[in-house]
Design a protein around this motif. Structure first.
Motif, PDB file in Angstrom:
ATOM      1  N   ASN A 140       0.865  -1.170   0.000  1.00  0.00           N
ATOM      2  CA  ASN A 140       0.000   0.000   0.000  1.00  0.00           C
ATOM      3  C   ASN A 140       0.909   1.229   0.000  1.00  0.00           C
ATOM      4  N   LEU A 141       1.290   1.690  -1.195  1.00  0.00           N
ATOM      5  CA  LEU A 141       2.259   2.772  -1.326  1.00  0.00           C
ATOM      6  C   LEU A 141       1.583   4.131  -1.436  1.00  0.00           C
ATOM      7  N   HIS A 142       2.206   5.136  -0.816  1.00  0.00           N
ATOM      8  CA  HIS A 142       1.721   6.513  -0.878  1.00  0.00           C
ATOM      9  C   HIS A 142       2.904   7.454  -1.061  1.00  0.00           C
ATOM     10  N   ASN A 143       2.668   8.542  -1.764  1.00  0.00           N
ATOM     11  CA  ASN A 143       3.679   9.583  -1.904  1.00  0.00           C
ATOM     12  C   ASN A 143       3.605  10.489  -0.683  1.00  0.00           C
ATOM     13  N   VAL A 144       4.719  10.607   0.024  1.00  0.00           N
ATOM     14  CA  VAL A 144       4.745  11.418   1.243  1.00  0.00           C
ATOM     15  C   VAL A 144       5.991  12.290   1.252  1.00  0.00           C
ATOM     16  N   THR A 145       5.913  13.375   2.011  1.00  0.00           N
ATOM     17  CA  THR A 145       7.068  14.231   2.262  1.00  0.00           C
ATOM     18  C   THR A 145       7.388  14.117   3.748  1.00  0.00           C
ATOM     19  N   LEU A 146       8.596  13.657   4.047  1.00  0.00           N
ATOM     20  CA  LEU A 146       9.031  13.491   5.429  1.00  0.00           C
ATOM     21  C   LEU A 146      10.110  14.521   5.736  1.00  0.00           C
ATOM     22  N   ILE A 147      10.076  15.051   6.956  1.00  0.00           N
ATOM     23  CA  ILE A 147      10.996  16.115   7.358  1.00  0.00           C
ATOM     24  C   ILE A 147      12.048  15.545   8.302  1.00  0.00           C
ATOM     25  N   SER A 148      13.303  15.866   8.019  1.00  0.00           N
ATOM     26  CA  SER A 148      14.396  15.515   8.911  1.00  0.00           C
ATOM     27  C   SER A 148      14.680  16.723   9.801  1.00  0.00           C
ATOM     28  N   ASN A 149      14.522  16.540  11.107  1.00  0.00           N
ATOM     29  CA  ASN A 149      14.750  17.644  12.046  1.00  0.00           C
ATOM     30  C   ASN A 149      16.230  17.977  12.178  1.00  0.00           C
ATOM     31  N   ILE A 150      17.087  16.978  12.086  1.00  0.00           N
ATOM     32  CA  ILE A 150      18.521  17.197  12.248  1.00  0.00           C
ATOM     33  C   ILE A 150      19.099  17.902  11.021  1.00  0.00           C
ATOM     34  N   LEU A 151      18.685  17.475   9.824  1.00  0.00           N
ATOM     35  CA  LEU A 151      19.213  18.063   8.588  1.00  0.00           C
ATOM     36  C   LEU A 151      18.440  19.298   8.145  1.00  0.00           C
ATOM     37  N   ASN A 152      17.272  19.547   8.732  1.00  0.00           N
ATOM     38  CA  ASN A 152      16.385  20.655   8.351  1.00  0.00           C
ATOM     39  C   ASN A 152      16.040  20.604   6.864  1.00  0.00           C
ATOM     40  N   LYS A 153      15.684  19.417   6.395  1.00  0.00           N
ATOM     41  CA  LYS A 153      15.342  19.216   4.992  1.00  0.00           C
ATOM     42  C   LYS A 153      14.077  18.392   4.874  1.00  0.00           C
ATOM     43  N   LYS A 154      13.425  18.536   3.715  1.00  0.00           N
ATOM     44  CA  LYS A 154      12.271  17.717   3.383  1.00  0.00           C
ATOM     45  C   LYS A 154      12.691  16.704   2.329  1.00  0.00           C
ATOM     46  N   PHE A 155      12.183  15.488   2.458  1.00  0.00           N
ATOM     47  CA  PHE A 155      12.479  14.425   1.507  1.00  0.00           C
ATOM     48  C   PHE A 155      11.164  13.832   1.009  1.00  0.00           C
ATOM     49  N   LYS A 156      11.065  13.648  -0.303  1.00  0.00           N
ATOM     50  CA  LYS A 156       9.883  13.029  -0.895  1.00  0.00           C
ATOM     51  C   LYS A 156      10.169  11.554  -1.126  1.00  0.00           C
ATOM     52  N   PHE A 157       9.243  10.714  -0.680  1.00  0.00           N
ATOM     53  CA  PHE A 157       9.384   9.278  -0.816  1.00  0.00           C
ATOM     54  C   PHE A 157       8.065   8.679  -1.287  1.00  0.00           C
ATOM     55  N   ARG A 158       8.150   7.490  -1.856  1.00  0.00           N
ATOM     56  CA  ARG A 158       6.989   6.648  -2.129  1.00  0.00           C
ATOM     57  C   ARG A 158       7.111   5.502  -1.142  1.00  0.00           C
ATOM     58  N   VAL A 159       6.307   5.555  -0.084  1.00  0.00           N
ATOM     59  CA  VAL A 159       6.514   4.711   1.084  1.00  0.00           C
ATOM     60  C   VAL A 159       5.298   3.837   1.347  1.00  0.00           C
ATOM     61  N   ALA A 160       5.544   2.626   1.821  1.00  0.00           N
ATOM     62  CA  ALA A 160       4.474   1.737   2.257  1.00  0.00           C
ATOM     63  C   ALA A 160       3.883   2.259   3.567  1.00  0.00           C
ATOM     64  N   ILE A 161       2.592   2.079   3.730  1.00  0.00           N
ATOM     65  CA  ILE A 161       1.923   2.536   4.950  1.00  0.00           C
ATOM     66  C   ILE A 161       2.498   1.820   6.177  1.00  0.00           C
ATOM     67  N   ARG A 162       2.891   0.580   6.005  1.00  0.00           N
ATOM     68  CA  ARG A 162       3.508  -0.156   7.103  1.00  0.00           C
ATOM     69  C   ARG A 162       4.775   0.555   7.577  1.00  0.00           C
ATOM     70  N   THR A 163       5.548   1.088   6.640  1.00  0.00           N
ATOM     71  CA  THR A 163       6.757   1.837   6.983  1.00  0.00           C
ATOM     72  C   THR A 163       6.398   3.152   7.671  1.00  0.00           C
ATOM     73  N   LEU A 164       5.346   3.820   7.195  1.00  0.00           N
ATOM     74  CA  LEU A 164       4.905   5.069   7.840  1.00  0.00           C
ATOM     75  C   LEU A 164       4.494   4.831   9.283  1.00  0.00           C
ATOM     76  N   ARG A 165       3.825   3.717   9.533  1.00  0.00           N
ATOM     77  CA  ARG A 165       3.428   3.387  10.909  1.00  0.00           C
ATOM     78  C   ARG A 165       4.665   3.159  11.771  1.00  0.00           C
ATOM     79  N   THR A 166       5.694   2.548  11.211  1.00  0.00           N
ATOM     80  CA  THR A 166       6.931   2.318  11.950  1.00  0.00           C
ATOM     81  C   THR A 166       7.634   3.638  12.241  1.00  0.00           C
ATOM     82  N   ILE A 167       7.651   4.543  11.257  1.00  0.00           N
ATOM     83  CA  ILE A 167       8.256   5.862  11.453  1.00  0.00           C
ATOM     84  C   ILE A 167       7.525   6.603  12.559  1.00  0.00           C
ATOM     85  N   ASP A 168       6.207   6.537  12.560  1.00  0.00           N
ATOM     86  CA  ASP A 168       5.401   7.186  13.591  1.00  0.00           C
ATOM     87  C   ASP A 168       5.703   6.581  14.967  1.00  0.00           C
TER      88      ASP A 168
END
Length: 104
Positions: free
Chosen positions: A32-60
């Motif tokens: 179940n892939l979705h296009n998301v933008t994730l923010i790195s607090n340490i690098l102060n950058k935004k990254f665009k990924f195509r990520v599985a929802i399972r991975t998003l739940r793990t990140i959360d």
């Protein structure tokens, strides 16, 4: 575009569809892939990924992208994620050196 998670390199899985009479037929489990933008607090950058929802739940669960990358084994990450992880480690090492010098 292939159906692969850009952070964990997870791909489609194969298995059996089992009927009520217990007959088995091959099937595919797609991500179940979705296009998301994730923010790195340490690098102060935004990254665009195509990520599985399972991975998003793990990140959360881990807290944020930085914690996920730093706590996940490098072998389990994609090339793109490994590059970001190396940058994170470099910045953290630099911050440790600066803090060590200022404390002394």
């Amino acid at each position: 575009m292939s159906r692969v998670c850009e952070l964990t390199n997870r791909k489609k899985a194969f298995g059996n569809k089992v009927s009520h009479s217990n007959r088995k037929a091959r099937r595919i489990f797609l991500l179940n892939l979705h296009n998301v933008t994730l923010i790195s607090n340490i690098l102060n950058k935004k990254f665009k990924f195509r990520v599985a929802i399972r991975t998003l739940r793990t990140i959360d669960y881990k807290g944020d992208l930085d914690a996920f990358l730093l706590n996940t084994r490098t072998v389990e990450l994609s090339e793109k994620a490994q590059k970001i992880k190396r940058k994170l480690k470099k910045v953290l090492a630099k911050q440790e050196v600066e803090l060590g010098i200022s404390d002394a």
